[in-house]
Design a protein around this motif. Structure first.
Motif, PDB file in Angstrom:
ATOM      1  N   ARG A 195     -33.967  53.876 -38.054  1.00 48.86           N
ATOM      2  CA  ARG A 195     -32.505  53.816 -37.977  1.00 48.86           C
ATOM      3  C   ARG A 195     -31.927  55.048 -37.282  1.00 48.86           C
ATOM      4  O   ARG A 195     -31.025  54.943 -36.457  1.00 48.86           O
ATOM      5  CB  ARG A 195     -31.962  53.680 -39.398  1.00 48.86           C
ATOM      6  N   THR A 239     -27.014  45.397 -34.905  1.00 48.38           N
ATOM      7  CA  THR A 239     -25.975  45.362 -33.889  1.00 48.38           C
ATOM      8  C   THR A 239     -26.509  45.980 -32.596  1.00 48.38           C
ATOM      9  O   THR A 239     -27.129  47.051 -32.622  1.00 48.38           O
ATOM     10  CB  THR A 239     -24.723  46.122 -34.364  1.00 48.38           C
ATOM     11  N   ARG A 291     -25.193  40.553 -32.135  1.00 46.03           N
ATOM     12  CA  ARG A 291     -25.500  40.881 -33.530  1.00 46.03           C
ATOM     13  C   ARG A 291     -26.546  39.895 -34.038  1.00 46.03           C
ATOM     14  O   ARG A 291     -26.417  38.692 -33.835  1.00 46.03           O
ATOM     15  CB  ARG A 291     -24.259  40.786 -34.408  1.00 46.03           C
ATOM     16  N   GLU A 336     -26.983  49.907 -34.369  1.00 44.18           N
ATOM     17  CA  GLU A 336     -26.636  50.046 -35.788  1.00 44.18           C
ATOM     18  C   GLU A 336     -27.386  48.996 -36.603  1.00 44.18           C
ATOM     19  O   GLU A 336     -27.631  47.887 -36.130  1.00 44.18           O
ATOM     20  CB  GLU A 336     -25.129  49.861 -35.983  1.00 44.18           C
ATOM     21  N   ILE A 337     -27.740  49.383 -37.833  1.00 44.39           N
ATOM     22  CA  ILE A 337     -28.341  48.446 -38.781  1.00 44.39           C
ATOM     23  C   ILE A 337     -27.582  48.570 -40.088  1.00 44.39           C
ATOM     24  O   ILE A 337     -27.464  49.656 -40.651  1.00 44.39           O
ATOM     25  CB  ILE A 337     -29.829  48.743 -39.039  1.00 44.39           C
ATOM     26  N   GLU A 338     -27.064  47.449 -40.554  1.00 45.51           N
ATOM     27  CA  GLU A 338     -26.411  47.404 -41.858  1.00 45.51           C
ATOM     28  C   GLU A 338     -27.329  46.648 -42.802  1.00 45.51           C
ATOM     29  O   GLU A 338     -27.924  45.639 -42.427  1.00 45.51           O
ATOM     30  CB  GLU A 338     -25.073  46.675 -41.767  1.00 45.51           C
ATOM     31  N   HIS A 339     -27.435  47.144 -44.040  1.00 48.19           N
ATOM     32  CA  HIS A 339     -28.258  46.492 -45.051  1.00 48.19           C
ATOM     33  C   HIS A 339     -27.437  46.333 -46.315  1.00 48.19           C
ATOM     34  O   HIS A 339     -27.006  47.323 -46.909  1.00 48.19           O
ATOM     35  CB  HIS A 339     -29.510  47.328 -45.333  1.00 48.19           C
ATOM     36  N   ASP A 340     -27.192  45.101 -46.703  1.00 46.50           N
ATOM     37  CA  ASP A 340     -26.475  44.807 -47.935  1.00 46.50           C
ATOM     38  C   ASP A 340     -27.517  44.647 -49.033  1.00 46.50           C
ATOM     39  O   ASP A 340     -28.210  43.628 -49.109  1.00 46.50           O
ATOM     40  CB  ASP A 340     -25.644  43.535 -47.784  1.00 46.50           C
ATOM     41  N   PHE A 366     -29.416  41.745 -43.632  1.00 49.12           N
ATOM     42  CA  PHE A 366     -29.373  42.807 -42.632  1.00 49.12           C
ATOM     43  C   PHE A 366     -28.564  42.310 -41.445  1.00 49.12           C
ATOM     44  O   PHE A 366     -28.622  41.132 -41.098  1.00 49.12           O
ATOM     45  CB  PHE A 366     -30.784  43.145 -42.132  1.00 49.12           C
ATOM     46  N   HIS A 387     -28.123  38.541 -37.471  1.00 44.91           N
ATOM     47  CA  HIS A 387     -27.998  38.483 -38.927  1.00 44.91           C
ATOM     48  C   HIS A 387     -29.314  37.968 -39.500  1.00 44.91           C
ATOM     49  O   HIS A 387     -29.800  36.910 -39.081  1.00 44.91           O
ATOM     50  CB  HIS A 387     -26.872  37.524 -39.325  1.00 44.91           C
TER      51      HIS A 387
END
Length: 162
Positions: A21, A116, A122, A103-107, A113, A124
């Motif tokens: 990341r 971006t 993006r 960018e990496i988003e992790h919920d 995940f 998903h």
């Protein structure tokens, strides 16, 4: 059967993921569809060619499998796991080549995940699809030169395997 190992004492799977990341932006050299709904992305700097096949290798190799995924361009879904037309899927994925992962988003609550990329893309990644088991991995992340692989599943979270 996969043995869980730590090649570097003290380095956790979470630390390996953070290294990935923190290395962003990472340019996408190759994006491909594998068998079924699998996709692979080669990212980062080029490395020496594979000694056996002669194929180019890259700093990171992300293999997304055993999950549901959707690729968006801006707000429109342009490809999804269940896309049956391999030629179409390959063409769309090739549009990622030359873009960069930014960018990496992790919920952590639902184990989703969002990756971006530049160019408005993006990806998903979601564990919720038919027949999924919480022990199944969503993805594997290979770092060139390392003997282990980083995997992620909702049950095991980030872990390194041999």
């Amino acid at each position: 059967m996969t043995a869980i190992v730590n090649i570097r004492p003290g380095e956790t799977g979470e630390e390996r993921f953070n290294e990935f990341r923190e290395g962003q932006p990472l340019k996408i050299a190759r994006a491909r569809r594998g068998f079924g709904g699998f996709i692979t992305l080669d990212l980062g700097d080029p490395c020496e060619a594979d000694a056996v096949t002669g194929d180019a290798q890259w700093q990171w190799h992300l293999w997304i499998y055993s999950c549901d995924w959707d690729l968006y361009l801006d707000d429109a879904r342009i490809l999804w796991r269940r896309e049956s037309d391999t030629a179409r899927a390959s063409h769309i994925l090739s549009k990622l080549e030359g873009e960069s992962l930014t960018e990496i988003e992790h919920d952590k609550a639902d184990d989703c995940f969002v990756f971006t990329f530049t160019g408005g893309f993006r990806l998903h990644v979601d564990p919720d699809f038919y027949g999924y088991d919480a022990g199944d991995d969503l993805f594997m992340l290979f770092k060139h030169g390392e003997r282990d692989v980083l995997s992620y599943s909702p049950k095991r979270r980030f872990y390194k395997a041999a």
